[in-house]
Scaffold this motif. Structure first.
Motif, mmCIF file in Angstrom:
data_model
loop_
_atom_site.group_PDB
_atom_site.id
_atom_site.type_symbol
_atom_site.label_atom_id
_atom_site.label_comp_id
_atom_site.label_asym_id
_atom_site.label_seq_id
_atom_site.Cartn_x
_atom_site.Cartn_y
_atom_site.Cartn_z
ATOM 1 N N SER A 89 11.781 -11.493 0.052
ATOM 2 C CA SER A 89 11.288 -11.405 -1.329
ATOM 3 C C SER A 89 9.855 -11.903 -1.407
ATOM 4 N N LYS A 90 9.095 -11.350 -2.344
ATOM 5 C CA LYS A 90 7.692 -11.718 -2.506
ATOM 6 C C LYS A 90 7.561 -12.849 -3.533
ATOM 7 N N VAL A 91 6.729 -13.844 -3.185
ATOM 8 C CA VAL A 91 6.556 -15.036 -4.012
ATOM 9 C C VAL A 91 5.068 -15.356 -4.124
ATOM 10 N N TYR A 92 4.635 -15.639 -5.349
ATOM 11 C CA TYR A 92 3.278 -16.167 -5.545
ATOM 12 C C TYR A 92 3.398 -17.670 -5.713
ATOM 13 N N VAL A 93 2.520 -18.423 -5.042
ATOM 14 C CA VAL A 93 2.640 -19.880 -5.005
ATOM 15 C C VAL A 93 1.378 -20.561 -5.516
ATOM 16 N N VAL A 94 1.550 -21.472 -6.455
ATOM 17 C CA VAL A 94 0.537 -22.471 -6.771
ATOM 18 C C VAL A 94 1.043 -23.762 -6.146
ATOM 19 N N GLY A 95 0.457 -24.151 -5.034
ATOM 20 C CA GLY A 95 0.961 -25.308 -4.306
ATOM 21 C C GLY A 95 0.214 -25.489 -3.007
ATOM 22 N N GLU A 96 0.663 -26.462 -2.241
ATOM 23 C CA GLU A 96 -0.038 -26.818 -1.007
ATOM 24 C C GLU A 96 0.768 -26.398 0.224
ATOM 25 N N SER A 97 0.311 -26.829 1.385
ATOM 26 C CA SER A 97 0.840 -26.312 2.648
ATOM 27 C C SER A 97 2.326 -26.581 2.832
ATOM 28 N N GLY A 98 2.804 -27.733 2.387
ATOM 29 C CA GLY A 98 4.220 -28.044 2.555
ATOM 30 C C GLY A 98 5.112 -27.033 1.864
ATOM 31 N N ASN A 105 8.729 -20.148 6.325
ATOM 32 C CA ASN A 105 9.723 -20.426 7.365
ATOM 33 C C ASN A 105 11.092 -19.851 7.039
ATOM 34 N N ASN A 106 11.334 -19.620 5.753
ATOM 35 C CA ASN A 106 12.624 -19.075 5.326
ATOM 36 C C ASN A 106 12.549 -17.588 4.993
ATOM 37 N N GLY A 107 11.464 -16.942 5.409
ATOM 38 C CA GLY A 107 11.396 -15.493 5.328
ATOM 39 C C GLY A 107 10.783 -14.912 4.078
ATOM 40 N N PHE A 108 10.228 -15.742 3.223
ATOM 41 C CA PHE A 108 9.611 -15.220 2.006
ATOM 42 C C PHE A 108 8.160 -14.802 2.278
ATOM 43 N N VAL A 109 7.709 -13.828 1.529
ATOM 44 C CA VAL A 109 6.359 -13.295 1.682
ATOM 45 C C VAL A 109 5.498 -13.815 0.541
ATOM 46 N N ILE A 110 4.449 -14.556 0.876
ATOM 47 C CA ILE A 110 3.572 -15.115 -0.149
ATOM 48 C C ILE A 110 2.469 -14.108 -0.462
ATOM 49 N N THR A 111 2.430 -13.669 -1.704
ATOM 50 C CA THR A 111 1.482 -12.641 -2.119
ATOM 51 C C THR A 111 1.297 -12.686 -3.624
ATOM 52 N N ASP A 112 0.169 -12.135 -4.099
ATOM 53 C CA ASP A 112 -0.020 -11.982 -5.538
ATOM 54 C C ASP A 112 0.182 -10.528 -5.951
ATOM 55 N N ASP A 114 2.603 -8.065 -7.041
ATOM 56 C CA ASP A 114 3.901 -7.786 -7.643
ATOM 57 C C ASP A 114 5.025 -8.659 -7.090
ATOM 58 N N PRO A 115 4.862 -9.995 -7.106
ATOM 59 C CA PRO A 115 5.928 -10.872 -6.604
ATOM 60 C C PRO A 115 7.102 -10.917 -7.579
ATOM 61 N N ALA A 116 8.284 -11.176 -7.028
ATOM 62 C CA ALA A 116 9.468 -11.348 -7.868
ATOM 63 C C ALA A 116 9.533 -12.748 -8.460
ATOM 64 N N TYR A 117 8.878 -13.695 -7.784
ATOM 65 C CA TYR A 117 8.925 -15.098 -8.203
ATOM 66 C C TYR A 117 7.527 -15.702 -8.185
ATOM 67 N N VAL A 118 7.305 -16.619 -9.123
ATOM 68 C CA VAL A 118 6.108 -17.455 -9.118
ATOM 69 C C VAL A 118 6.578 -18.904 -9.033
ATOM 70 N N VAL A 119 6.162 -19.596 -7.972
ATOM 71 C CA VAL A 119 6.544 -20.991 -7.767
ATOM 72 C C VAL A 119 5.319 -21.870 -8.013
ATOM 73 N N VAL A 120 5.473 -22.849 -8.898
ATOM 74 C CA VAL A 120 4.367 -23.739 -9.249
ATOM 75 C C VAL A 120 4.730 -25.164 -8.853
ATOM 76 N N GLY A 121 3.871 -25.764 -8.028
ATOM 77 C CA GLY A 121 4.048 -27.148 -7.612
ATOM 78 C C GLY A 121 2.734 -27.886 -7.686
ATOM 79 N N LEU A 122 2.694 -29.063 -7.093
ATOM 80 C CA LEU A 122 1.459 -29.835 -7.086
ATOM 81 C C LEU A 122 0.434 -29.150 -6.185
ATOM 82 N N ASP A 123 -0.776 -29.000 -6.710
ATOM 83 C CA ASP A 123 -1.868 -28.364 -5.965
ATOM 84 C C ASP A 123 -3.149 -29.109 -6.331
ATOM 85 N N THR A 124 -3.623 -29.941 -5.405
ATOM 86 C CA THR A 124 -4.817 -30.737 -5.701
ATOM 87 C C THR A 124 -6.093 -29.907 -5.650
ATOM 88 N N ASP A 125 -5.969 -28.665 -5.212
ATOM 89 C CA ASP A 125 -7.099 -27.734 -5.253
ATOM 90 C C ASP A 125 -6.873 -26.629 -6.267
#
Length: 256
Positions: A89-98, A105-112, A114-125
């Motif tokens: 599944s495609k995921v857009y991420v606001v977050g850091e390397s962890g 590592n679990n098979g998700f594709v990070i992209t902007d 048409d992702p199915a999910y947007v994951v937002v976490g801590l991002d100091t940048d």
């Protein structure tokens, strides 16, 4: 007192205070290891890999554990997505390397794209452009997931903005409630229980923050141990409707 086989343990405020050691925590962990208890550090921090966290505990806090003893909101987010999303599944991420590494590592594709999910976490940048993209993708139909709701993080400069501050901005701009993964939500606890393969009756949550650590245990129906070495204060906790199962001033007081 119940004989618990599993111990879920918070990090900052419980195991250490920023860069400052809590010697009682190191002794507590050693006692648990000698008693062959299952130990899992359950943390809302999604920015670091388990390997980094374990190395910090070994080098700076006299706690001899490995990456297998670490469970972050990054790992919990990946495990949650594995339980609800098809592979690749495609995921857009606001977050850091962890966070990004856990997803990849679990098979998700990070992209902007048409992702199915947007994951937002801590991002100091974090930038306006990153947040703008997250908001537009969610408003266009992507499922909104937040790693955790912590409003602030303690560091040497004071209480700096936490992941929850970024999640709230995206929530406000999209007018959509995210699926929240970290403490005090039950998702991270259920994923952690699945990881250790123990029933919740055999596990206790140890932490310093009533509103995250203890509330997470309450929300999933687990026992809890609140230690007064971090955020929560006895007079504040006494006003809560549901009390921790146990409280101690120091982890030296806990008898295994």
């Amino acid at each position: 007192m119940r004989d618990y086989q599993g111990y879920f343990i918070d990090l900052d405020g419980t195991t250490y205070k920023g860069k400052q050691q809590i010697p009682a925590a190191a002794r507590f962990i050693k006692h648990l290891q000698d008693a062959q208890k299952d130990i899992l550090f359950v943390t809302n921090n999604s920015t670091r890999t388990p390997e980094f966290v374990a190395e910090n505990l070994r080098k700076n806090h006299n706690i001899n554990v490995t990456a297998a003893n670490i469970y972050t909101t990054a790992l919990a987010t990946a495990d949650y997505l594995l339980s609800v999303a098809p592979s690749m599944s495609k995921v857009y991420v606001v977050g850091e390397s962890g966070l990004k590494q856990a997803l990849v590592n679990n098979g998700f594709v990070i992209t902007d794209n048409d992702p199915a999910y947007v994951v937002v976490g801590l991002d100091t940048d974090v930038t306006y452009a990153k947040l703008e993209k997250a908001v537009l993708l969610i408003r266009n139909g992507a499922t909104f997931i937040g790693t955790n709701a912590d409003s602030n993080l303690p560091n040497e400069r004071g209480m700096v903005p936490g992941a929850g501050s970024i999640v709230k901005l995206v929530e406000y701009a999209t007018q959509q409630q995210p699926i929240m993964i970290g403490k005090p939500e039950s998702i991270i606890m259920k994923m952690a229980l699945k990881k250790v393969q123990l029933p919740k009756e055999s596990v206790i949550m140890v932490g310093d923050n009533y509103h995250t650590d203890i509330q997470a245990a309450i929300n999933v129906g687990m026992d809890s141990l609140l230690v007064y070495t971090g955020l929560s204060r006895p007079d504040e906790v006494l006003r809560e409707r549901i009390q921790p199962t146990y409280t101690v001033k120091s982890l030296d007081e806990w008898k295994i």
